[in-house]
Design a protein around this motif. Structure first.
Motif, short mmCIF file in Angstrom:
data_model
loop_
_atom_site.label_atom_id
_atom_site.label_comp_id
_atom_site.label_asym_id
_atom_site.label_seq_id
_atom_site.Cartn_x
_atom_site.Cartn_y
_atom_site.Cartn_z
N ASP A 209 0.81 -1.22 0.00
CA ASP A 209 0.00 0.00 0.00
C ASP A 209 0.84 1.27 0.00
N VAL A 210 2.16 1.13 0.16
CA VAL A 210 3.04 2.29 0.16
C VAL A 210 3.38 2.66 -1.29
N PRO A 211 3.06 3.89 -1.74
CA PRO A 211 3.39 4.30 -3.11
C PRO A 211 4.89 4.55 -3.26
N VAL A 212 5.50 3.86 -4.20
CA VAL A 212 6.95 3.99 -4.43
C VAL A 212 7.22 3.94 -5.92
N VAL A 213 8.07 4.85 -6.41
CA VAL A 213 8.52 4.81 -7.80
C VAL A 213 10.02 5.02 -7.83
N ASN A 214 10.64 4.56 -8.91
CA ASN A 214 12.06 4.79 -9.12
C ASN A 214 12.28 6.19 -9.68
N GLU A 215 13.47 6.70 -9.51
CA GLU A 215 13.80 8.03 -10.03
C GLU A 215 13.57 8.12 -11.54
N GLU A 216 13.76 6.99 -12.25
CA GLU A 216 13.65 7.00 -13.70
C GLU A 216 12.22 6.71 -14.19
N THR A 217 11.29 6.52 -13.27
CA THR A 217 9.91 6.23 -13.67
C THR A 217 9.32 7.41 -14.42
N PRO A 218 8.73 7.17 -15.60
CA PRO A 218 8.08 8.26 -16.34
C PRO A 218 7.01 8.94 -15.49
N LEU A 219 6.83 10.22 -15.70
CA LEU A 219 5.88 10.98 -14.88
C LEU A 219 4.47 10.44 -15.01
N LYS A 220 4.11 9.95 -16.19
CA LYS A 220 2.77 9.39 -16.39
C LYS A 220 2.53 8.22 -15.43
N ASP A 221 3.50 7.34 -15.33
CA ASP A 221 3.38 6.19 -14.43
C ASP A 221 3.46 6.62 -12.96
N THR A 222 4.21 7.68 -12.71
CA THR A 222 4.30 8.22 -11.35
C THR A 222 2.95 8.74 -10.89
N TYR A 224 0.09 7.78 -11.97
CA TYR A 224 -0.79 6.62 -11.76
C TYR A 224 -0.54 6.00 -10.38
N GLU A 225 0.72 5.92 -9.97
CA GLU A 225 1.05 5.37 -8.65
C GLU A 225 0.43 6.22 -7.54
N ILE A 226 0.54 7.54 -7.69
CA ILE A 226 -0.05 8.43 -6.69
C ILE A 226 -1.56 8.26 -6.63
N THR A 227 -2.17 8.18 -7.79
CA THR A 227 -3.63 8.08 -7.86
C THR A 227 -4.13 6.74 -7.34
N SER A 228 -3.46 5.67 -7.70
CA SER A 228 -3.94 4.33 -7.33
C SER A 228 -3.80 4.05 -5.84
N LYS A 229 -2.77 4.62 -5.21
CA LYS A 229 -2.57 4.38 -3.78
C LYS A 229 -3.37 5.35 -2.91
N ARG A 230 -3.90 6.40 -3.51
CA ARG A 230 -4.85 7.32 -2.85
C ARG A 230 -4.31 7.99 -1.59
N LEU A 231 -3.03 8.30 -1.61
CA LEU A 231 -2.43 9.01 -0.47
C LEU A 231 -1.97 10.41 -0.83
N GLY A 232 -2.11 10.76 -2.11
CA GLY A 232 -1.73 12.09 -2.54
C GLY A 232 -0.23 12.32 -2.58
N THR A 233 0.54 11.22 -2.59
CA THR A 233 1.99 11.34 -2.58
C THR A 233 2.62 10.02 -2.99
N THR A 234 3.90 10.07 -3.31
CA THR A 234 4.66 8.84 -3.55
C THR A 234 6.12 9.05 -3.16
N CYS A 235 6.73 7.97 -2.67
CA CYS A 235 8.17 7.98 -2.39
C CYS A 235 8.92 7.82 -3.71
N VAL A 236 10.10 8.41 -3.78
CA VAL A 236 10.97 8.22 -4.93
C VAL A 236 12.27 7.60 -4.43
N VAL A 237 12.69 6.49 -5.06
CA VAL A 237 13.88 5.78 -4.61
C VAL A 237 14.87 5.61 -5.75
#
Length: 325
Positions: A209-222, A224-237
């Motif tokens: 349930d924790v939103p996480v994306v890689n630094e190289e993740t395209p913004l479009k997919d980023t 989607y991660e924020i939206t799908s996890k419904r927390l209004g944020t995502t970690c970047v690793v």
């Protein structure tokens, strides 16, 4: 009575009872010290007893003592004479509350307490009374007048007894070294207990349930991660899973104010570096303090290596009742 008279009467009552409590300061003397030491040295409980309104005050003091590390029970004087005396043990301490010091029901118990050989502490409005002469220690809770206009209804006197009971409970708390953590163990429910005991690892969002994306993740997919996890944020690793930044809904709105061309952007182009983080073993209340301090709505929880393992959101903390009231 006019409205002015009603207000005046209310203020008069508060003044009388306030003076009754202030007058107790002189009663905190060697007898108070002896009472505290007797209770501390006992291996049993503190048994409170009193008739009528004194009994009601005794029940409240029992609740205060139990919540601050001193085991206490209430015993009704009449019930004691019909079997409940069996709850008193040799290692207990008895505290008798009486305005007159001549309460018949309490006097009837004295021989029984002497036979059991328990220490007796009196909280009495008249120290030189029948009960006062039988007690091992006598605490003076006398008042100059009741708030009742006829000086009949126990008002100031019960307030004074309650304050003396609180003084005993807090003195015992200090002597026992009672800590906020001890308090939390006795108050697991309620906002206060949660603030003192609930840890971040117990309430954080974790796992998938924790939103996480890689630094190289395209913004479009980023997005989607924020939206799908419904927390209004995502970690970047980074490629090692270490936290390098955070992207929030607010970051995306600010980006859209600058440009609508998002196709070539990736997470690292939008993220805020050095985001606020917290460790999982800290108190959840500390997370709330940090959010209020920095005016943010979420904190990333990281382990000792800097890898995100969870997220704490402000709404969850509020739902748990951790905000101070």
């Amino acid at each position: 009575m006019s409205e002015e008279q009603i207000i005046a009467k209310g203020r008069e009552v508060i003044k009388i009872e306030g003076n009754a409590v202030l007058g107790l300061e002189k009663s905190i003397d060697d007898s108070f010290v002896k009472a505290v030491k007797i209770i501390l040295s006992s291996k049993g409980r503190v048994v409170f007893t009193g008739m009528g309104k004194s009994g009601l005050i005794a029940r409240k003091i029992v609740a205060t003592m139990n919540s601050t590390g001193t085991a206490a029970i209430f015993m009704h004087p009449t019930d004691a004479l019909h079997g409940d005396l069996g709850m008193v043990r040799k290692d207990d301490v008895v505290i008798m509350i009486s305005k007159s010091g001549n309460t018949e029901e309490l006097l009837n118990l004295i021989p029984m307490f002497k036979r059991i050989d328990v220490k007796i502490i009196g909280m009495l409005g008249v120290r030189d009374s029948k009960l006062g002469r039988e007690c091992d220690v006598c605490l003076n809770v006398s008042v100059e007048q009741e708030a009742c206009p006829h000086d009949l209804v126990p008002t100031a006197s019960t307030t004074a007894s309650l304050a003396m009971g609180d003084a005993l409970a807090i003195a015992l708390l200090e002597m026992r070294g009672f800590t906020p953590e001890d308090f939390a163990l006795l108050h697991p429910a309620g906002s206060l207990g949660k603030r003192l005991s609930l840890r971040i690892e117990e309430i954080m969002i974790k796992g998938k349930d924790v939103p996480v994306v890689n630094e190289e993740t395209p913004l479009k997919d980023t997005i989607y991660e924020i939206t799908s996890k419904r927390l209004g944020t995502t970690c970047v690793v980074d490629d090692n899973g270490l936290l390098t930044g955070i992207i929030t809904d607010g970051d995306l709105r600010r980006l859209l104010e600058k440009t609508l061309d998002l196709k070539d952007l990736k997470a690292s182009d939008v993220m805020t570096v050095n985001p606020k983080t917290i460790k999982p073993d800290l108190l959840a209340s500390f997370a709330l303090q940090e959010m209020e301090k920095y005016n943010i709505t979420s904190l990333i929880v990281i382990d000792d290596f800097g890898i995100p393992v969870g997220i704490v959101h402000l709404h969850d903390l509020v739902k748990l009742g951790l905000q101070r009231r």
